[in-house]
Design an enzyme around this catalytic site. Structure first.
Site, PDB file in Angstrom:
ATOM      1  N   ASP A  76      42.423  29.111  40.493  1.00  0.00           N
ATOM      2  CA  ASP A  76      42.538  28.917  39.205  1.00  0.00           C
ATOM      3  C   ASP A  76      41.222  28.511  38.807  1.00  0.00           C
ATOM      4  O   ASP A  76      40.685  27.517  39.384  1.00  0.00           O
ATOM      5  CB  ASP A  76      43.619  27.585  39.216  1.00  0.00           C
ATOM      6  CG  ASP A  76      43.628  27.293  37.729  1.00  0.00           C
ATOM      7  OD1 ASP A  76      42.966  27.702  36.851  1.00  0.00           O
ATOM      8  OD2 ASP A  76      44.701  26.429  37.501  1.00  0.00           O
TER       9      ASP A  76
ATOM     10  N   LEU B 222      44.157  40.073  39.515  1.00  0.00           N
ATOM     11  CA  LEU B 222      45.549  40.896  39.483  1.00  0.00           C
ATOM     12  C   LEU B 222      45.826  41.293  38.122  1.00  0.00           C
ATOM     13  O   LEU B 222      46.943  41.853  37.934  1.00  0.00           O
ATOM     14  CB  LEU B 222      46.737  40.153  39.909  1.00  0.00           C
ATOM     15  CG  LEU B 222      46.520  39.365  41.380  1.00  0.00           C
ATOM     16  CD1 LEU B 222      47.842  38.501  41.671  1.00  0.00           C
ATOM     17  CD2 LEU B 222      46.522  40.621  42.311  1.00  0.00           C
TER      18      LEU B 222
ATOM     19  N   TYR C 129      39.322  35.188  21.333  1.00  0.00           N
ATOM     20  CA  TYR C 129      38.700  36.186  22.523  1.00  0.00           C
ATOM     21  C   TYR C 129      37.427  36.361  22.072  1.00  0.00           C
ATOM     22  O   TYR C 129      36.394  36.101  23.188  1.00  0.00           O
ATOM     23  CB  TYR C 129      39.723  37.285  22.440  1.00  0.00           C
ATOM     24  CG  TYR C 129      39.284  38.205  23.601  1.00  0.00           C
ATOM     25  CD1 TYR C 129      39.239  38.023  24.944  1.00  0.00           C
ATOM     26  CD2 TYR C 129      39.156  39.749  23.278  1.00  0.00           C
ATOM     27  CE1 TYR C 129      38.834  39.004  25.977  1.00  0.00           C
ATOM     28  CE2 TYR C 129      38.785  40.534  24.226  1.00  0.00           C
ATOM     29  CZ  TYR C 129      38.782  40.319  25.490  1.00  0.00           C
ATOM     30  OH  TYR C 129      38.367  41.185  26.546  1.00  0.00           O
TER      31      TYR C 129
END
Ligand code: NAD
Ligand code: THR
Length: 394
Positions: A127, A85, A216
């Site tokens: 998840d 999403l 990241y």
């Protein structure tokens, strides 16, 4: 106490006595690789999947929510997209569904889908930190391709390092194990953020120093290396593209350093003013979303023997905020752009590639982008003009 099982390898007919069935799976890997199970391989691969299999009561219900009866047996892959999403997942699902059929592509996330997404095809809660639930989804839906999009991006990752570490690293470990155990083809995107200040920046080749300074970036280098390790060690069909900053009209970015290049279009149409959080001369590689999603499908479909590597740079264009603003101002001369630099994002951008060398992708699997800066701006303007017209009409 787990049961001891005697399993017979399908390839070499050796009897293995083990506490769980993963050694059998490992022989499956050998079979895939057309290799014999030899004592040299022995039981070491148990480490790949040392998690215990146990029955989960959720097995029965998870499939029911998206009409499993509609699945048909075809040659099409059955795809699961994690983190679907975000900015990229819905567009990818649309592209893959066009190619493989609506019910062969399952979108998943931990967020509640907007109703248009929920009604456009299969959606399921997943998840990536819940290993058993992921495995159940893969098994119950006979998934064959996994596109792993869940992540915390660069700027938001710096604001929440421990969550970024969990999602981007622990989550990836779950994904790798499940993909290896079930013989999936696995796509994990990497990023220009996998490079750092000591990498060559103009251009940045596929193979060079990678010492990123964000959680990241560190997690993405880890993903590249782990995926390649599983490929070489266990035969996992791992495929990875390093995306530039992605620009899209109908989906919003999720907290990255390149977000300004999307926000400028929203603000130009909303207020005619845009305040940029990067310096005007910050040059970064960028790509229109359609090129990015097409590249993803193309590398997933590429015959394995065309891939000389498992992690490729892909590129389209490279521009600064000033150059993007100028291109936009050709058609919106009234647009006012000011600069209020965000020090965290600026430091990240200053450590990233300015230009990306994607010659290997172009050579190996004929990668070619369609959108340069003028086409990108025109396409975004077309979308926002139509959208603004529709909003005025309603
Ligand atoms: N968008 C870009 O410019 C860009 C560039 C390079 C690489 N990428 C990579 O592409 C992928 C998709 O990017 P995006 O822009 O759509 O990201 P995004 O931040 O917009 O979306 C990520 C999604 O992951 C989900 N997520 C977070 N924690 C989760 C969990 N525990 N389990 C399952 N899902 C979880 C979020 O709810 C979110 O919907 C990411 O891996 C990203 O690193 C994106
Ligand atoms: C570049 C990419 O990985 C993402 N858009 C970010 O800025 O974090």
């Amino acid at each position: 106490m787990p049961l001891s099982l005697v399993l017979i390898c399908q390839v070499c007919t050796t009897q293995h006595k083990h506490k769980n069935s993963f050694v059998f799976k490992f022989c499956g890997f050998l079979k895939l690789r057309n290799t014999r199970c030899t004592p040299a391989y022995g039981c070491q691969p148990l480490t790949v999947a040392a998690r215990n299999i146990s029955f989960s009561p959720r097995q029965v219900t998870s499939d029911a929510s998206f009409h499993s009866a509609s699945f048909s047996d075809t040659d099409h892959p059955r795809v699961l997209i994690t983190g679907g999403l975000g900015q990229l997942g819905v567009g990818l699902a649309k592209l893959l569904r066009k190619r493989f059929g609506k019910y062969n592509v399952i979108l998943s996330d931990i967020r509640k889908p907007p109703s248009n997404v929920f009604h456009s095809g299969p959606f399921i809660y997943a998840d990536i930190l819940d290993y058993k639930n992921l495995r159940e989804i893969v098994v119950n839906n006979r998934i064959t391709w996994l596109v792993h999009y869940s992540a915390l991006l660069s700027a938001i990752g710096e604001a929440n390092v421990s969550l970024a570490r969990a999602v981007n690293i622990t989550g990836l470990h779950n994904i790798l194990d499940i993909a290896a155990e079930h013989g999936l083809r696995l796509f994990v995107p990497s990023t220009i953020g996998a490079f750092g200040p000591t990498s060559p920046r103009n251009p940045t080749p596929d193979v060079c120093v990678q010492r990123p300074r964000t959680i990241y970036g560190v997690s993405k280098v880890h993903a590249e290396l782990m995926g390649e390790y599983y490929h070489h060690r266990y035969g996992l069909d791992f495929r990875c593209l390093r995306y530039p900053g992605i620009i899209s009209a109908d989906s919003n970015p999720g907290g990255g350093t390149t977000d300004y290049a999307v926000q400028i279009f929203h603000d130009a149409f909303k207020s005619g003013k845009f305040e940029c959080n990067l310096k005007p001369d910050t040059r970064l590689p960028m790509m229109y979303i359609d090129d990015c999603l097409r590249a993803t499908l193309e590398v997933m479909e590429a015959p394995a023997d065309t891939l000389s590597m498992r992690t490729y740079n892909i590129n389209a264009m490279s521009f600064t905020p000033e150059e993007l603003a100028q291109e936009l101002q050709k058609q919106m001369p009234e647009l006012e752009v000011t600069y209020d630099v965000d020090l965290v994002r600026q430091a990240i951008a200053d450590s990233w590639p300015m230009n990306f060398d994607d010659s290997n992708a172009r050579k190996d699997w004929s990668w070619k982008h369609d959108y340069d800066l003028p086409e990108l701006v025109q396409t975004m303007l077309n979308y926002f003009s139509t959208d603004a017209c529709l909003a005025r009409a309603n």
